[in-house]
Design an enzyme around this catalytic site. Structure first.
Site, PDB file in Angstrom:
ATOM      1  N   PRO A   5       0.811  -1.222   0.000  1.00  0.00           N
ATOM      2  CA  PRO A   5       0.000   0.000   0.000  1.00  0.00           C
ATOM      3  C   PRO A   5       0.846   1.275   0.000  1.00  0.00           C
ATOM      4  O   PRO A   5       0.330   2.356  -0.285  1.00  0.00           O
ATOM      5  CB  PRO A   5      -0.830  -0.117   1.280  1.00  0.00           C
ATOM      6  N   GLU A  41       2.367  -7.227   8.690  1.00  0.00           N
ATOM      7  CA  GLU A  41       2.405  -5.759   8.695  1.00  0.00           C
ATOM      8  C   GLU A  41       3.147  -5.223   7.473  1.00  0.00           C
ATOM      9  O   GLU A  41       2.675  -4.348   6.782  1.00  0.00           O
ATOM     10  CB  GLU A  41       3.073  -5.234   9.967  1.00  0.00           C
ATOM     11  N   ARG A  69      -3.719  -7.509 -20.491  1.00  0.00           N
ATOM     12  CA  ARG A  69      -4.572  -6.928 -21.540  1.00  0.00           C
ATOM     13  C   ARG A  69      -3.771  -6.160 -22.579  1.00  0.00           C
ATOM     14  O   ARG A  69      -4.237  -5.937 -23.686  1.00  0.00           O
ATOM     15  CB  ARG A  69      -5.631  -6.014 -20.913  1.00  0.00           C
ATOM     16  N   ASP A  84     -11.092   1.032 -23.924  1.00  0.00           N
ATOM     17  CA  ASP A  84     -11.385   0.869 -22.503  1.00  0.00           C
ATOM     18  C   ASP A  84     -11.218   2.164 -21.725  1.00  0.00           C
ATOM     19  O   ASP A  84     -10.455   3.026 -22.091  1.00  0.00           O
ATOM     20  CB  ASP A  84     -10.420  -0.150 -21.877  1.00  0.00           C
TER      21      ASP A  84
HETATM   22  N1  ADE Z   1      -1.006  -4.937   0.091  1.00  0.00           N
HETATM   23  C1  ADE Z   1      -1.931  -4.568   0.988  1.00  0.00           C
HETATM   24  N2  ADE Z   1      -2.670  -3.563   0.530  1.00  0.00           N
HETATM   25  C2  ADE Z   1      -2.225  -3.281  -0.729  1.00  0.00           C
HETATM   26  C3  ADE Z   1      -2.584  -2.336  -1.732  1.00  0.00           C
HETATM   27  N3  ADE Z   1      -3.566  -1.461  -1.552  1.00  0.00           N
HETATM   28  N4  ADE Z   1      -1.891  -2.335  -2.886  1.00  0.00           N
HETATM   29  C4  ADE Z   1      -0.881  -3.210  -3.062  1.00  0.00           C
HETATM   30  N5  ADE Z   1      -0.491  -4.114  -2.164  1.00  0.00           N
HETATM   31  C5  ADE Z   1      -1.152  -4.154  -0.997  1.00  0.00           C
END
Ligand code: ADE
Length: 240
Positions: free
Chosen positions: A86, A113, A151, A166
């Site tokens: 993330p 984590e 794709r 797209d």
């Molecule tokens: N791992 C946990 N959340 C994620 C996300 N939003 N994008 C990529 N990998 C992740």
């Protein structure tokens, strides 16, 4: 293209990779996906892949060594290494199109984590996020990335035109689509789509694309390559 996935949950990929467009691409050899179990690269008898964080706090941290070993087992001079996390750069259609040019992607799925930061320092991997929300691991993000990258690989999507049209390819949302029957619970189909005049149909679809983008994602319009005709259509939309 070859894609290697490093994960603690190899079973997470099976059904999606066997289905639909991706399944066909794999069957036809347009794409070759292999899965490596990070746990196989642990060295203790309990196959420990995680440990508690230095400094304290909740959750567990994925150890650097097994992930690094799994990576080094696969990496060559053509490999592009990506960690799904993330904290990464947000995935876009443009990034996917660029990644589709690579010969070898190695996708590292984090879990717990995070991965020990020294893995990032040592591997110099690129970090990619699929959006501003946290999932329990990188497996679903890896599948999202593979699907959208595939794709753009020649031959994966039937007619290449269908990728071009797209959403996001022209920084516009896709126009609405209709198929039979002509009447669905009293709702018809826009008459222009039934009249066989292709220049009128193209114009109608472009206008509806612009309309959706204008009302739902005005932020995308700034990036779109709008011509004089598009501006005229936007004027019409404002007056509709
Ligand atoms: N791992 C946990 N959340 C994620 C996300 N939003 N994008 C990529 N990998 C992740």
């Amino acid at each position: 293209m070859r894609i290697d996935i490093l994960t603690l949950f190899p079973g997470a990929f099976e059904s999606v990779l066997q289905s639909s467009l991706l399944g066909k691409a794999l069957e036809r050899g347009l794409l070759n996906v292999n899965i490596s179990d990070i746990r196989k690269f642990t060295t203790d008898k309990h196959k420990t892949a995680d440990d508690s964080p230095y400094g304290g706090g909740v959750g567990m941290v994925l150890k650097a060594e097994p992930v690094m070993q799994a990576l080094e087992n696969l990496k060559n001079k053509n490999s592009k290494v990506i960690v799904l996390t993330p904290r990464g750069k947000k995935l876009t259609g443009r990034m996917a199109r660029k990644l589709a040019q690579e010969k070898h992607l190695i996708l590292v799925c984090g879990h717990y984590e995070e991965i020990d930061d020294r893995f990032y320092q040592e591997s110099k991997a690129e970090e990619i996020s699929i959006g501003d929300y946290v999932l329990s691991g990188g497996e679903i993000p890896a599948l999202v990335l593979i699907d959208t990258v595939a794709r753009f690989i020649k031959g994966v999507v039937g007619k290449e035109k269908s990728v071009e049209g797209d959403s996001f390819e022209n920084a516009l949302l896709d126009f609405p689509h209709y198929t039979r029957p002509a009447d669905f619970r009293g709702r018809g189909v826009p008459p222009t789509l039934m009249n066989g005049n292709h220049s009128q149909i193209d114009k109608f679809r472009r206008k509806e694309s612009l309309r959706l983008t204008f009302f739902r994602r005005p932020d995308l319009l700034g990036e779109a390559n709008l011509g004089k005709d598009d501006r005229a259509l936007l004027q019409e939309i404002l007056l509709d």
